[in-house]
Design an enzyme around this catalytic site. Structure first.
Site, PDB file in Angstrom:
ATOM      1  N   ASP A  45       0.824  -1.210   0.000  1.00  0.00           N
ATOM      2  CA  ASP A  45       0.000   0.000   0.000  1.00  0.00           C
ATOM      3  C   ASP A  45       0.857   1.260   0.000  1.00  0.00           C
ATOM      4  OD1 ASP A  45      -2.211  -1.730   0.209  1.00  0.00           O
ATOM      5  OD2 ASP A  45      -2.190  -1.631   2.386  1.00  0.00           O
ATOM      6  N   GLU A 201     -10.740   0.925  -4.891  1.00  0.00           N
ATOM      7  CA  GLU A 201     -10.272   1.270  -3.556  1.00  0.00           C
ATOM      8  C   GLU A 201      -8.828   1.733  -3.675  1.00  0.00           C
ATOM      9  OE1 GLU A 201     -10.853  -2.523  -1.557  1.00  0.00           O
ATOM     10  OE2 GLU A 201      -8.701  -2.918  -1.655  1.00  0.00           O
TER      11      GLU A 201
END
Length: 523
Positions: A45, A201
């Site tokens: 991430d 997302e």
């Protein structure tokens, strides 16, 4: 034999573990080029910003403590650990490993920005509301305020006029919501749905030449989309981009500008048991759309390319440790919050002392100290003083993750000790432990333990030595596995652990940890 001075013993251990370089992976090729991944380890991430000449990279740490790691680089290739934002996880009693802990949750998908001399980080701990951390220095101290809602994978964005926003979308749907923040970014003043991108997302927002660019991961296809608009409220137009599934480079990331006005992309891709790694790529522009790769090979992250910035020295995150410093190195993180009464760097200077915590397997044991496995294949060696191991203590070294294989010293009655090798599998029904070797008698107080992790063959093994030179493997090979549903949602890690269902006054003293490449002849 008496303990030798630390500088000598660590040097011997390094020579015994690896006659040559201690580098497991080097992205910088030394000729002006680099290879992907820039970090051959689990840094998922990613979000990267530039402040002047400095790049800062924030990554997910889940329930590792301290939490939210930040790395620093001057060229996007050579990275070093800079800090952790969260000294101790807070807001959930499970962070203390109660009730089975909070595996796969915790702190992830943070976004980082800098404005007017202040660093800001937006993050939403699972089950809690969104936090905005802030600090004048990247090394802190960091403080935070809590918003009135939970924004999934919050993309913090500060516009040219200083106004702050968060864009958020949840992959199970894809509805994109724009949250407007107040002047000091401590509260939400407005909320508006601005787009729908099915399955989106992991949002990131970047502005260039009057265009707003929205980058999203699409988990169900392991791909990335890029959307653009002249306004944060839309209308947005969207194009597909790179993908992990079709091997063009990854599926969650964004772009960052260079001091000379150029741009580079950063993107995460799933890489099996080592976890999720980060690639970087040149970015060129076609009709005001960013395109990964070069003009000669567009639409894919290159395996090798020219470095974004020349002239910076080689650097890498710290790994090996002699435990001479008064604080743990930034490469170390505890599995959940530690019990600070059960470990010390000062009780015996030059050693990490672990006292057993109450548990009957490593999955439920507090004070398990970890650091990331390194690819493509690495060997970790610890040198131990086991004279303090008490009856019932299980203290040792191995891997931690979906499969946790530990070679441990078992304290027996009569001040006797033996080696035991146990493999714990995290399943939907809880941890299940298989004893591979029950009790190998050992004498003396010095012991070396070795853990090999081969991320090419997806196998590991452990072994021991009584002199640091002659080694004996124990328990055979075991699989290295990544599983976000039942594991840790992270790559396999090296781990030191010490537990006992009925902990007493026992202790394990760790003299050093060294990491070196696992060569072909060692596998």
């Amino acid at each position: 034999m008496a303990w030798m001075p630390k500088a000598i013993t660590l040097g011997l251990a390094l020579m015994q573990a690896a006659p040559g370089s201690a580098q497991v992976w080097r992205s910088d090729q030394g000729d002006g080029t680099y290879r992907n991944p820039v970090l051959f380890a689990d840094y998922p991430d990613p979000d990267i910003i530039r402040v002047g000449r400095d790049f800062y990279f924030v990554s997910t740490t889940f329930v590792d403590s301290p939490g939210i790691v930040i790395l620093h680089s001057r060229d996007l290739v050579n990275w070093q650990l800079a800090t952790h934002v969260v000294p101790r996880l807070d807001g959930n009693p499970k962070y203390d490993l109660r009730d089975g802990g909070d595996y796969r949750h915790g702190f992830y998908a943070a976004s980082i920005r800098h404005h007017d001399g202040v660093f800001y980080i937006a993050v939403t701990p699972v089950g809690q509301k969104t936090r905005i951390y802030r600090a004048r220095s990247i090394t802190g101290p960091w403080t935070y305020t809590v918003l009135d809602r939970a924004a999934f994978d919050p993309a913090l964005f500060i516009d040219d006029d200083g106004k702050g926003y968060i864009i958020t979308s949840v992959g199970t749907d894809g509805t994109t919501t724009l949250l407007t923040l107040n002047a000091d970014y401590t509260a939400v003043t407005a909320s508006k749905v601005v787009y729908y991108n099915k399955g989106a997302e992991g949002s990131h927002v970047v502005k260039r030449n009057g265009w707003y660019y929205l980058f999203n991961a699409i988990p169900n296809t392991l791909s990335m989309t890029i959307s653009r608009s002249r306004s944060l409220t839309g209308p947005w137009e969207t194009r597909p981009s790179i993908s992990t599934r079709d091997r063009t480079g990854g599926h969650q990331g964004a772009i960052v500008d260079l001091p000379d006005g150029g741009w580079f992309g950063f993107v995460m891709y799933d890489a099996g048991p080592i976890g999720r790694m980060t690639n970087i790529s040149p970015v060129h522009w076609v009709d005001d759309w960013p395109v990964w790769g070069t003009a000669d090979a567009p639409g894919r992250v290159p395996e090798r390319a020219r470095k974004p910035i020349d002239g910076q020295p080689f650097a890498e995150p710290a790994t090996s440790d002699d435990f001479n410093a008064p604080r743990l190195g930034l490469q170390w993180q505890w599995n959940h919050n530690p019990d600070d009464s059960r470990w010390s760097l000062t009780e015996r200077p030059g050693f990490l002392r672990l006292r057993p915590t109450g548990a009957d397997n490593v999955w439920l044991a507090r004070n398990t100290l970890t650091q990331k496995g390194q690819g493509p294949a690495g060997r970790g060696v610890v040198r131990l003083d086991i004279s303090g191991i008490g009856e019932g203590d299980v203290c040792g070294f191995g891997t931690f993750g979906k499969i946790s294989a530990q070679l441990s010293v078992l304290g027996l009655p009569g001040n006797r000790r033996a080696l035991t090798m146990r493999v714990t599998d995290a399943t939907v029904d809880g941890p299940r432990t298989q004893v591979r070797e029950a009790a190998i008698p050992i004498a003396g107080t010095r012991l070396w333990l070795r853990t090999d992790m081969d991320f090419v063959g997806h196998v590991g093994r452990v072994g021991y030595s009584l002199d640091g030179q002659r080694w004996q493997d124990v328990g055979g090979t075991f699989p290295l596995v990544y599983d976000w549903r039942t594991g840790t949602f992270q790559g396999q890690k090296f781990a030191l652990s010490c537990f006992n269902p009925r902990p007493g006054a026992g202790r394990l003293d760790v003299d050093s940890f060294t990491l070196a490449p696992l060569t072909g002849t060692d596998r």
